[in-house]
Design an enzyme around this catalytic site. Structure first.
Site, PDB file in Angstrom:
ATOM      1  CB  ALA A 106       5.657   5.663  -2.874  1.00  0.00           C
ATOM      2  CB  ALA A 140      -0.934  -0.003   1.205  1.00  0.00           C
ATOM      3  CG  ASP A 141       3.494   2.354   3.272  1.00  0.00           C
ATOM      4  OD1 ASP A 141       2.731   3.293   3.510  1.00  0.00           O
ATOM      5  OD2 ASP A 141       3.906   1.576   4.145  1.00  0.00           O
ATOM      6  CB  ILE A 142       5.308   0.219  -2.791  1.00  0.00           C
ATOM      7  CG1 ILE A 142       6.404  -0.135  -1.789  1.00  0.00           C
ATOM      8  CG2 ILE A 142       5.884   0.259  -4.200  1.00  0.00           C
ATOM      9  CD1 ILE A 142       6.953  -1.537  -1.932  1.00  0.00           C
TER      10      ILE A 142
END
Length: 401
Positions: A178, A173-175
């Site tokens: 980003a 989810a972070d990637i």
């Protein structure tokens, strides 16, 4: 005419990014910008900085997350709750091209650092708000760590075995957030080159990962049933799995059509009759008899070493791979052959790092250094007109570190 050997500047040379960032989503986005030549000023708290600095000590005393997501940046350690510290950051933003933040919901707005406010003050600025669930809706104020968003976006529901759902082994989810922030900034820079204006941008971790769920989501919405969890296997293709070899390794193979199955049967399994046997001749038949199909493949590969299995599969034109652990990835022959490793300086000395995956002929790829907390604070304050005496006073009073 373009010459691949002619020296070229990195595409974001001359672009300045200021980022009030923490954890992974915003830092990984701005690292992509730094890799392409942007100057990235990372704003951190004086009392410990980005909390990702403390996630672990695996990288020779540094946190592996931080080392991964923060190369090529300058660190400014300043207390944004002190008006003097906030004034320094606002001064830097006034001269920047891009601003990124992923503070807790509402925190940036309280400081006047939300994208809408900043872009109203600075029309050429591209400002990005990254959040878990977006600025509106019933989840706006909900805490949004990567694992939680993986659950909310349905990734966990399709990952794992039939018996056990599991989260992704990387912060997906972070990637996802980003990379949409990264590509969004690039698009906004192109638009600004045409219109002369920047503008605000919003990226939600949930919306980014939900987009990545496209295949299983559409399968469910339009087909009526969600794909089943199959571990390393494929829900609708057989054989497609990892199989043990005689030397204790595992080799993954994928048969994409019935012609490939016939080649697999003839050249790898050494049982050509299986290629035309109605029980196995079509993918539908093999998928219906997945356990029997896997047993046939497993028996044949179990008599070979991994090298022998790979050689036989490649000779037959069957897609295959080794199931590598991370130690093996660090020594991957393809990465070595393509000279993808470099050393970067860090507060604990040089560490290996991969070059950026965007390869631009004629440019010297950037793989910058990992900053110590507040390493560039003095230089950045002098650049905005602070004297050494003023800097010393701010340091004594805990406004900077």
């Amino acid at each position: 005419m373009f010459s691949p050997s002619a020296p070229q500047p990195l595409p974001l040379d001359g672009i300045t990014v200021v980022s009030v960032e923490q954890a992974v989503a915003a830092p990984f986005a701005t690292r992509q910008l730094a890799d392409l030549g942007a100057r990235v000023i990372k704003v951190e708290r004086p009392d410990g900085g980005d909390f990702a600095r403390g996630y672990d000590t695996a990288a020779r005393g540094l946190a592996s997350h931080f080392v991964w997501a923060n190369r090529g940046k300058e660190s400014l350690a300043v207390n944004l709750k002190d008006p003097r510290g906030l004034a320094v950051v606002r001064r830097l933003i006034a001269e920047a091209d891009v601003f990124v933040q992923n503070l807790a919901q509402g925190a940036a707005a309280r400081l006047g650092l939300d994208a809408t406010t900043l872009c109203a003050e600075h029309p050429r600025l591209i400002a990005v708000d990254i959040s878990g669930y977006g600025a509106g809706g019933p989840y706006a104020d909900k805490r949004a760590y990567d694992m939680l968003v993986q659950c909310e976006a349905g990734l966990v529901s399709v990952t794992g075995t039939p018996e056990q759902p599991v989260k992704s082994g990387i912060p997906a989810a972070d990637i996802a957030a980003a990379m949409y922030a990264f590509s969004g900034v690039l698009a906004a820079l192109v638009r600004r080159g045409t219109t002369g204006r920047g503008g605000p941008m919003e990226i939600s971790m949930l919306e980014a990962l939900a987009e990545w769920m496209g295949h299983p989501l559409h399968h469910t919405m339009h087909g009526g049933t969600p794909p089943v969890r199959t571990g390393l296997a494929h829900a609708v293709i057989s054989p497609y799995d990892a199989y043990p070899t005689a030397d204790g390794a595992r080799v993954l193979l994928s048969v994409q059509n019935d012609r490939e199955w016939r080649r697999l049967a003839e050249q790898v399994l050494k049982r050509p009759e299986l290629g035309t046997d109605p029980a196995y001749a079509t993918n539908a038949a093999r998928t219906k008899r997945r356990a029997e199909t896997d047993a046939l493949v497993g028996e044949a590969l179990g008599e070979l070493t991994a090298d022998e299995a790979i050689e036989r599969l490649e000779t037959a034109g069957i897609a295959c791979a080794r199931l590598r652990d991370l130690t093996e990835v660090a020594d991957h022959p393809q990465l070595a052959a393509r000279d993808r490793w470099r050393e970067m300086d860090t507060p604990v000395g040089p560490l290996r790092t991969l070059l950026p995956p965007i390869t631009l002929p004629g440019t010297a790829a950037a793989a910058g250094n990992v900053p110590a907390l507040g390493e560039h604070t003095g230089a950045l304050l002098r650049a905005v007109g602070k004297s050494d005496a003023e800097i010393a006073a701010l340091r004594r009073e805990g406004v900077i570190a």
